[in-house]
Design a protein around this motif. Structure first.
Motif, PDB file in Angstrom:
ATOM      1  N   GLY A  96      -4.026 -10.164  -3.135  1.00 34.16           N
ATOM      2  CA  GLY A  96      -3.823  -9.120  -4.145  1.00 34.16           C
ATOM      3  C   GLY A  96      -2.336  -9.005  -4.432  1.00 34.16           C
ATOM      4  N   GLY A  97      -1.848  -7.774  -4.623  1.00 29.65           N
ATOM      5  CA  GLY A  97      -0.465  -7.599  -5.058  1.00 29.65           C
ATOM      6  C   GLY A  97       0.525  -7.152  -3.995  1.00 29.65           C
ATOM      7  N   CYS A  98       0.073  -6.867  -2.757  1.00 23.69           N
ATOM      8  CA  CYS A  98       1.001  -6.323  -1.756  1.00 23.69           C
ATOM      9  C   CYS A  98       1.908  -7.417  -1.185  1.00 23.69           C
ATOM     10  CB  CYS A  98       0.219  -5.616  -0.641  1.00 23.69           C
ATOM     11  SG  CYS A  98      -0.511  -6.728   0.569  1.00 23.69           S
ATOM     12  N   CYS A 101       0.144 -10.076   0.952  1.00 24.79           N
ATOM     13  CA  CYS A 101      -0.596 -11.004   0.091  1.00 24.79           C
ATOM     14  C   CYS A 101       0.375 -11.995  -0.564  1.00 24.79           C
ATOM     15  CB  CYS A 101      -1.392 -10.236  -0.958  1.00 24.79           C
ATOM     16  SG  CYS A 101      -2.887  -9.468  -0.288  1.00 24.79           S
ATOM     17  N   CYS A 109      -3.618  -7.883   4.299  1.00 22.75           N
ATOM     18  CA  CYS A 109      -3.448  -7.086   3.077  1.00 22.75           C
ATOM     19  C   CYS A 109      -3.260  -5.613   3.441  1.00 22.75           C
ATOM     20  CB  CYS A 109      -4.673  -7.243   2.176  1.00 22.75           C
ATOM     21  SG  CYS A 109      -4.527  -6.291   0.650  1.00 22.75           S
ATOM     22  N   SER A 110      -2.210  -4.989   2.842  1.00 25.36           N
ATOM     23  CA  SER A 110      -1.883  -3.620   3.252  1.00 25.36           C
ATOM     24  C   SER A 110      -2.431  -2.560   2.307  1.00 25.36           C
ATOM     25  CB  SER A 110      -0.362  -3.471   3.402  1.00 25.36           C
ATOM     26  OG  SER A 110       0.274  -3.929   2.233  1.00 25.36           O
ATOM     27  N   ASP A 111      -3.027  -2.966   1.178  1.00 22.48           N
ATOM     28  CA  ASP A 111      -3.556  -1.941   0.270  1.00 22.48           C
ATOM     29  C   ASP A 111      -5.000  -2.185  -0.167  1.00 22.48           C
ATOM     30  OD1 ASP A 111      -3.297  -4.037  -1.462  1.00 22.48           O
ATOM     31  OD2 ASP A 111      -1.707  -3.155  -2.683  1.00 22.48           O
TER      32      ASP A 111
HETATM   33 ZN    ZN Z   1      -2.743  -7.209  -0.359  1.00 19.73          ZN
END
Ligand code: ZN
Length: 359
Positions: A96-98, A101, A109-111
């Motif tokens: 994703g965008g974190c 990632c 992944c942190s979000d």
């Molecule tokens: Zn992530």
């Protein structure tokens, strides 16, 4: 523009399983892959039964294509690192965008904005063809590994835990002389495919491994565990009194098994929680258990998934096992089925380790 494909789909998160002709829109990705084998695991069965509540469809679809354990054959490639006919294993988790990632570790992944093929917001590989970016495909080094490479995805989880073990081991000396694990004891809770892979990798590292379950298992299953170098114990009958373990891995997700592990840890021991089972009944942890965790310096770490590096390590491990004894690694695959055979998602066959669908 789309193409008609055969696919095994579910109505995530509600469950159900159907073999369907789907009209798949052309996806992004520089490589077209023909699916050869997909593995069936407990996660797939959980999604089909509707008990895995975090399962989600891909945006814009009214179904989720199942499948995250896969080996395919390249049909068309616009990237020079992969050519037609190469066998590949896809990395099932998409970033994703974190920040985690961004550095290629969507397993951290942190979000929650990652996507996981066949499970969470991304169609999986149980379909005749899929398109993928070449940086999410790992080349199988030897075509004779094409069937056992289906074990790459489950084995990558083990390889991540092995990395974590060396990191957590820096708290103090947890190894035997020569920095080996020779003679150290490992306890594996469970006797499913992940437990067998953990047992085998830990045996290779020099651990004395005991795999336990709360019931007896068949003779064939027991032989498979022993072939990996581990011992099986039915711990409803033999509590392993007087024995302590330097490392333990729970693959059950059952609170009572986790408390059992805590009570079996040696000083400076490391307990990994890998299995999940949100429906398991509560089980009381006592003050004495907490005392033990503190006074024995016990580390407890959860671990999920793995990065691309662990897929690569897993493939190398499978290659090594194949070179040592091709029959013993092949014997982990206990059934090869057809896509039409949807009962594989509803029932677990007696003596099953890994069921594979051949496309
Ligand atoms: Zn992530």
């Amino acid at each position: 523009v789309g193409v008609n494909l055969k696919a095994i789909v579910t109505d995530a998160p509600h469950g159900g399983v159907w073999l369907r002709e789907i009209n798949e829109p052309v996806e992004h990705g520089d490589v077209l892959v023909q699916t050869v084998y997909t593995g069936v695991c407990g996660t797939d069965r959980g999604i089909v039964s509707g008990s895995l509540e975090f399962a989600r469809k891909q945006e814009g679809f009214d179904y989720l294509v199942l499948g995250h354990e896969c080996v395919g054959r390249v049909v068309e490639s616009r990237n020079s690192s992969l050519k037609e006919g190469d066998f590949v294993v896809p990395v099932a988790t998409m970033p994703g965008g974190c920040m985690n990632c961004h550095i290629g570790r969507p397993d951290y992944c942190s979000d929650g904005d990652f996507r996981a093929a066949g499970v969470y917001r991304k169609n999986g590989y149980m379909r005749s063809y899929f398109r993928e970016d070449s940086d999410h495909l790992i080349r199988v080094p030897d075509p004779s590994l094409s069937l056992i490479a289906v074990l790459t995805e489950p084995l990558k989880n083990v390889m991540k835990v092995v990395d974590l073990l060396s990191l957590l081991g820096y708290r103090c000396i947890t190894t035997a002389p020569g920095s080996t694990y020779s003679g150290k004891r490992a306890l594996i809770i469970g006797t499913g495919p992940e437990a067998l892979l953990f047992s085998r990798v830990f045996c290779d590292m020099g651990f004395h491994v005991i795999a336990v379950n709360r019931h007896d298992i068949g003779e064939k299953h027991r032989k498979l565990i022993e072939k990996s170098g581990a011992f099986f114990v039915d711990y409803s009958r033999d509590k392993l009194d007087g024995m302590e373990f330097d490392v333990a891995v729970d693959t059950s997700g059952d609170p009572s098994a986790v408390v059992y592990c805590i009570r079996k840890m040696a000083r400076n021991g490391i307990l990994f929680l890998f299995g999940t089972n949100g429906r398991a009944p509560a089980y009381g942890i006592t003050g004495t258990d907490i005392d033990r965790v503190v006074e024995y310096n016990i580390a407890i770490a959860g671990s999920v998934d793995g990065g691309r590096v662990h897929y690569e390590k897993a493939l190398r491990k499978l290659h090594e096992w194949y070179m040592q004894d091709r029959d013993s690694v092949r014997s982990l695959i206990t059934a090869i089925r057809k896509p039409e055979d949807l009962d594989v998602f509803r029932f677990k066959e007696e003596g099953e380790i890994k069921s594979v669908i051949e496309w």
